[in-house]
Write a protein that holds these residues in place. Structure first.
Motif, PDB file in Angstrom:
ATOM      1  N   VAL A   1       0.837  -1.209   0.000  1.00 35.63           N
ATOM      2  CA  VAL A   1       0.000   0.000   0.000  1.00 35.63           C
ATOM      3  C   VAL A   1       0.865   1.250   0.000  1.00 35.63           C
ATOM      4  O   VAL A   1       0.610   2.211  -0.746  1.00 35.63           O
ATOM      5  CB  VAL A   1      -0.946  -0.013   1.220  1.00 35.63           C
ATOM      6  N   LEU A   2       1.913   1.259   0.815  1.00 35.30           N
ATOM      7  CA  LEU A   2       2.783   2.434   0.905  1.00 35.30           C
ATOM      8  C   LEU A   2       3.547   2.658  -0.395  1.00 35.30           C
ATOM      9  O   LEU A   2       3.723   3.812  -0.836  1.00 35.30           O
ATOM     10  CB  LEU A   2       3.751   2.254   2.074  1.00 35.30           C
ATOM     11  N   LEU A   3       4.005   1.605  -1.034  1.00 28.39           N
ATOM     12  CA  LEU A   3       4.685   1.763  -2.322  1.00 28.39           C
ATOM     13  C   LEU A   3       3.750   2.373  -3.365  1.00 28.39           C
ATOM     14  O   LEU A   3       4.152   3.253  -4.139  1.00 28.39           O
ATOM     15  CB  LEU A   3       5.208   0.405  -2.806  1.00 28.39           C
TER      16      LEU A   3
ATOM     17  N   MET B   1       8.967   1.959   7.410  1.00 28.13           N
ATOM     18  CA  MET B   1       7.794   2.527   6.758  1.00 28.13           C
ATOM     19  C   MET B   1       7.244   3.717   7.529  1.00 28.13           C
ATOM     20  O   MET B   1       6.884   4.754   6.959  1.00 28.13           O
ATOM     21  CB  MET B   1       6.718   1.439   6.593  1.00 28.13           C
ATOM     22  N   GLU B   2       7.210   3.589   8.846  1.00 26.36           N
ATOM     23  CA  GLU B   2       6.685   4.677   9.675  1.00 26.36           C
ATOM     24  C   GLU B   2       7.578   5.911   9.592  1.00 26.36           C
ATOM     25  O   GLU B   2       7.103   7.048   9.497  1.00 26.36           O
ATOM     26  CB  GLU B   2       6.566   4.191  11.118  1.00 26.36           C
TER      27      GLU B   2
ATOM     28  N   VAL C   1      16.166   8.971   8.287  1.00 21.80           N
ATOM     29  CA  VAL C   1      15.463   7.691   8.188  1.00 21.80           C
ATOM     30  C   VAL C   1      16.269   6.575   8.837  1.00 21.80           C
ATOM     31  O   VAL C   1      15.763   5.809   9.675  1.00 21.80           O
ATOM     32  CB  VAL C   1      15.163   7.367   6.709  1.00 21.80           C
ATOM     33  N   PHE C   2      17.544   6.495   8.497  1.00 22.40           N
ATOM     34  CA  PHE C   2      18.341   5.396   9.038  1.00 22.40           C
ATOM     35  C   PHE C   2      18.688   5.618  10.509  1.00 22.40           C
ATOM     36  O   PHE C   2      18.830   4.650  11.270  1.00 22.40           O
ATOM     37  CB  PHE C   2      19.610   5.225   8.210  1.00 22.40           C
TER      38      PHE C   2
ATOM     39  N   LEU D   1       1.131  -1.130  12.828  1.00 22.19           N
ATOM     40  CA  LEU D   1       0.661  -1.221  11.446  1.00 22.19           C
ATOM     41  C   LEU D   1      -0.690  -0.530  11.276  1.00 22.19           C
ATOM     42  O   LEU D   1      -0.936   0.140  10.264  1.00 22.19           O
ATOM     43  CB  LEU D   1       0.567  -2.696  11.026  1.00 22.19           C
ATOM     44  N   GLN D   2      -1.567  -0.686  12.271  1.00 20.75           N
ATOM     45  CA  GLN D   2      -2.849   0.008  12.207  1.00 20.75           C
ATOM     46  C   GLN D   2      -2.660   1.515  12.246  1.00 20.75           C
ATOM     47  O   GLN D   2      -3.350   2.256  11.536  1.00 20.75           O
ATOM     48  CB  GLN D   2      -3.749  -0.440  13.367  1.00 20.75           C
ATOM     49  N   ASP D   3      -1.721   1.991  13.050  1.00 22.69           N
ATOM     50  CA  ASP D   3      -1.444   3.424  13.088  1.00 22.69           C
ATOM     51  C   ASP D   3      -0.927   3.922  11.741  1.00 22.69           C
ATOM     52  O   ASP D   3      -1.274   5.023  11.291  1.00 22.69           O
ATOM     53  CB  ASP D   3      -0.421   3.733  14.186  1.00 22.69           C
ATOM     54  N   ILE D   4      -0.098   3.109  11.090  1.00 24.17           N
ATOM     55  CA  ILE D   4       0.412   3.499   9.767  1.00 24.17           C
ATOM     56  C   ILE D   4      -0.730   3.615   8.769  1.00 24.17           C
ATOM     57  O   ILE D   4      -0.818   4.577   7.993  1.00 24.17           O
ATOM     58  CB  ILE D   4       1.467   2.479   9.294  1.00 24.17           C
TER      59      ILE D   4
END
Length: 673
Positions: free
Chosen positions: A118-120, A289-290, A310-311, A340-343
């Motif tokens: 989904v994020l991609l 992802m977050e 990010v890293f 994951l739900q928060d994302i």
């Protein structure tokens, strides 16, 4: 199908492979439990395990025809998993308890894979339209006419912004003059006095602002507008680069289990993945992802700072990764499901809103801004247009009626009727046969000529070489000769009477012979016409299609004109797919040729694309795959997808990727013209 779908299926298959050969503690692999159509033969140890198996099957990329589920569906399945995780573990053997824990981690990993897809897609859909806005600003900068038009379009916005600044400045001055202690006195003043005071402050603010902006008078208005356009274009390019970098980071670092496709089908001990390493990868990927979602829209920071952030954030997630490695902790899968739900419910919608705000701020102006001037002109001239239409209402109705009649007549006379004639010719319809003369005309004229010659020969037997009268055999012989075109008795009499034409005319034989020859000429002409008639009949179908062709050509030309004029933009772009593929291939070559990746010997990323370049390459490949799906035939398209897989594989290095571009250029040159 896109590269995102391929990536999700690849990761999902790796997870399935890890479950099949990396979990010896489970009685039967959870993958086999999830893949069976029914659970009758599955070794279900408890209701809790049964519910977890159902959720794991629903989250699998191969469970439905659509590999990537919708965020709402993923959240619903995660809620089901959390309700199952909240149930107490039944008192069973240690083996069954480990099996249920493995199911919990399987659900987390598959949900992370779905969220990853989904994020991609979100990042990909976000990057693609940015190029159009950047090209729009290029057009504005490339033409003084477009720059002037943009200046006129945005003049109301600049005036409104300037007015707000003047108003706030004057209001601040008024508040500083009055002060809190004088509010009551100010309220007691008359409205006229207050307005006079405020108006004076406004004039003073305008004067001060004019003095502050006096240095801008040496610069042309076009230069100021172009500077604003460059600023917006630079912001869009920065946003596009950061989004592409986020896409590249997720593709390279997200859910990277270190397994290739060959190892997925190998049963050797070396292909087995460590039981705990994949859990660390899943937890790290969720944090990745977050973090990408939180920082990808922060264009005020540079691209290197974004990647470092990010890293660095991933390194700070050591507590989560340590929990993932601690098998004695029972709350790890539930906590990851919550993240994951928060994302899905918070971070992705927030990211979409932030990216939309950036696009509105730095992208092309809205339609209201671009078309307010034509709209005002149309509104102001609407009364004049309505008056003209009302005065010419009868003429317009006549034009419309005549146009409709012309179209109907053309369709009937030049399309329907020729089509009927062609069909009649194919069916050998007698009414549709082409004929210059009637069928019985030649036969009647021949019989008349035959009777004329026979009567003349009977009246003049001497010309036929007979006695006082002709026998039936001689008359039959004359008839046969007449059918062959021989008029010897008539011609002999004609030649004799020409010696004494006056006497022949008085007797009537000369005139009679002459009229018989006229009839003979008529028969010869009809024979020639009959030959032409036969030739036309042999080519009757050709003439039918010739008569039908103009109507068909006019109809095709009219339909194409209507489609190009009033059709959708997507329909008009269908004829430019080949050009689009060439342009995309050019962009891919440009990205690879301009790669800034380190190439020094011993570098860990020697000759490989950076995250930003990898993301831009994926966007161009996505566009090319969508275009090629409609251009290339089935078998050729499958070979093309193989070459595309080689192209996006950054592990091979930039040099080999450039060779793949060259192979695509010559292998599919027929469809790139």
């Amino acid at each position: 199908m896109t590269f995102v779908t391929d990536q999700v299926r690849r990761v999902d298959s790796q997870l399935d492979r890890l479950q099949l050969f990396g979990l010896p503690s489970a009685p039967v692999s959870p993958l086999l439990e999830a893949r069976r159509d029914t659970l009758d033969h599955a070794p279900v140890t408890s209701t809790r395990a049964s519910q977890l198996q159902i959720v794991a099957k629903a989250l699998s990329a191969s469970a439905t025809s659509q590999p990537i589920l919708k965020p709402v569906r993923i959240c619903s399945l995660l809620e089901q998993a959390q309700s199952a995780l909240a149930q107490p573990i039944s008192v069973q053997a240690q083996e069954d308890t480990a099996y249920e824990r493995d199911l919990e981690w399987l659900i987390v990993s598959k949900a992370a894979t779905q969220t990853y897809g989904v994020l991609l897609n979100v990042l990909l859909d976000q990057i693609m339209p940015l190029s159009n806005d950047i090209w729009y600003w290029d057009d504005i900068l490339g033409s003084r006419m477009y720059t002037g038009l943009y200046s006129i379009q945005t003049s109301p916005l600049r005036f409104w912004k300037w007015s707000k600044e003047v108003y706030h400045d004057a209001r601040q001055k008024l508040e500083s003059i009055t002060g809190p202690s004088e509010l009551g006195a100010t309220a007691s003043k008359s409205l006229t006095d207050r307005w006079t005071q405020f108006y004076g402050l406004v004039k003073e603010s305008v004067r001060e602002r004019s003095l502050l902006d006096i240095h801008r008078q040496v610069v042309s208005p076009f230069a100021l507008v172009r500077a604003e356009v460059r600023r917006k274009q630079a912001a869009l390019r920065k946003f596009r680069e950061m989004s592409a970098s986020g896409l590249g980071v997720l593709m390279d670092e997200g859910l990277a289990f270190g397994l290739d496709d060959e190892s997925l089908f190998s049963n050797t001990e070396g292909s087995k993945f460590d039981k705990e390493d994949w859990k660390l990868v899943v937890a790290k990927s969720i944090a990745l992802m977050e973090t990408v979602l939180r920082n990808v829209t922060a264009i005020e920071v540079g691209l290197p700072d974004f990647e470092d952030t990010v890293f660095a954030s991933i390194e700070e997630e050591s507590d989560v990764m340590h929990q993932a490695s601690d098998e004695s902790s029972d709350g790890k899968p539930a906590a990851l499901c919550k993240r994951l739900q928060d994302i899905l419910e918070s971070h992705i919608p927030g990211h979409n809103n932030a990216s939309k705000a950036l696009t509105v701020k730095f992208g092309r102006p809205s339609r209201l801004t671009r078309y307010w001037l034509p709209a005002i002109v149309l509104i102001l001239s609407s009364s004049t247009l309505l008056r003209i239409l009302a005065s010419r209402q009868a003429e317009i109705a006549t034009w419309i009626r005549e146009l409709g009649t012309t179209i109907v007549d053309f369709w009937s006379n030049w399309v329907i009727e020729p089509t009927k004639k062609v069909l009649g010719t194919i069916r050998h319809d007698k009414d549709s046969e082409i004929a210059i003369m009637s069928k019985e005309s030649l036969a009647g004229d021949r019989a008349s000529l035959e009777r004329m010659v026979v009567d003349f020969a009977v009246d003049h037997p001497a010309e036929s070489g007979g006695a006082a009268s002709l026998s039936e055999a001689e008359i039959s012989s004359i008839r046969d000769k007449v059918k062959e075109g021989d008029l010897t008795p008539v011609l002999k009499a004609y030649e004799r009477d020409l010696r004494k034409p006056f006497m022949g005319t008085v007797r009537g034989d000369l005139v009679r012979a002459l009229l018989i020859q006229v009839q003979k000429t008529k028969v010869d002409v009809e024979v020639a016409m009959g030959g032409i008639d036969s030739l036309l009949k042999s080519q009757e179908l050709v003439f039918g299609f010739v008569g039908l062709t103009p109507g068909i050509l006019v109809c095709i030309a009219s339909l194409r004109w209507v489609k190009d004029t009033f059709g959708s933009r997507s329909g008009s772009k269908e004829g430019k797919r080949h050009v689009k593929m060439v342009r995309v291939l050019r962009n891919i070559d440009r990205i690879l040729s301009a790669s800034s990746s380190p190439s020094s010997p011993g570098s860990p990323h020697q000759g490989m694309l950076s995250y930003k370049e990898h993301g831009l390459l994926l966007c161009e490949v996505h566009t090319m795959r969508q275009t090629a799906q409609r251009v290339l035939p089935g078998e050729i398209h499958r070979e093309f997808l193989e070459d595309i897989e080689d192209l996006v594989d950054i592990r091979t290095g930039v040099e080999r990727q450039l060779k793949v571009v060259e192979r695509i250029r010559w292998a599919y040159a027929k469809w790139l013209r």
